[in-house]
Design a protein around this motif. Sequence first.
Motif, short mmCIF file in Angstrom:
data_model
loop_
_atom_site.label_atom_id
_atom_site.label_comp_id
_atom_site.label_asym_id
_atom_site.label_seq_id
_atom_site.Cartn_x
_atom_site.Cartn_y
_atom_site.Cartn_z
N MET A 1 1.04 -1.20 0.12
CA MET A 1 -0.13 -0.53 -0.05
C MET A 1 0.55 1.17 -0.85
O MET A 1 1.82 1.04 0.43
N THR A 2 0.42 1.93 -1.13
CA THR A 2 1.47 3.22 -1.01
C THR A 2 0.46 4.43 0.10
O THR A 2 -0.40 4.38 1.00
N ILE A 6 -3.28 4.68 1.74
CA ILE A 6 -3.03 4.72 3.01
C ILE A 6 -4.32 5.99 3.19
O ILE A 6 -5.18 6.46 4.17
N SER A 7 -4.15 7.40 3.26
CA SER A 7 -4.61 8.40 3.03
C SER A 7 -6.08 8.72 3.00
O SER A 7 -7.17 8.89 2.93
N LEU A 8 -5.93 7.64 1.47
CA LEU A 8 -7.51 7.63 0.87
C LEU A 8 -8.21 6.87 1.54
O LEU A 8 -9.80 6.87 2.06
N LEU A 9 -7.93 5.46 2.15
CA LEU A 9 -8.19 4.98 3.49
C LEU A 9 -8.78 5.48 4.66
O LEU A 9 -10.12 5.24 5.33
N ILE A 10 -7.73 6.56 5.11
CA ILE A 10 -7.88 7.03 6.38
C ILE A 10 -9.29 8.20 6.15
O ILE A 10 -10.35 8.17 7.09
N PHE A 11 -9.37 8.35 4.87
CA PHE A 11 -9.99 9.72 4.31
C PHE A 11 -11.53 8.92 4.24
O PHE A 11 -12.77 9.45 4.95
#
Length: 123
Positions: A1-2, A6-11
């Motif tokens: 995972m890039t 990861i930031s998209l998953l957190i968002f």
Amino acid sequence: MTVGQISLLIFALAFLLLVLALSIFLLRLTRSVSVLTTDLDTVVRSSNELIANTNLLVDDVNDKMATLNVTVQAAADLSETISDLNQSVRKTSTSVSGFGTATKTGFALVLSKLFKKSSKKTK
């Protein structure tokens, strides 16, 4: 995972938590509004009954006031008649009182003349 994934998953998780919080808030708000609506309907029904009872009471009081107006007018007329009678009695009493004084004075004058005549005869 890039890092971007990861930031998209957190968002996405933050957005999901925001949607859940908003939906819970909206459900509670809907329940509160429903309860308030029910309570408000109850209050409106009660106030309508209270207004109807108040209107009946006011009508009853107005009817009784109309009945009492005749009685109050009769009492006022009676009071005026008694006042007139009182004035007549005072006038009559004053004139009789004056007549009595004049009569007493006249009687005293007649008696004094009689005694003068009788005292002259005895001398």
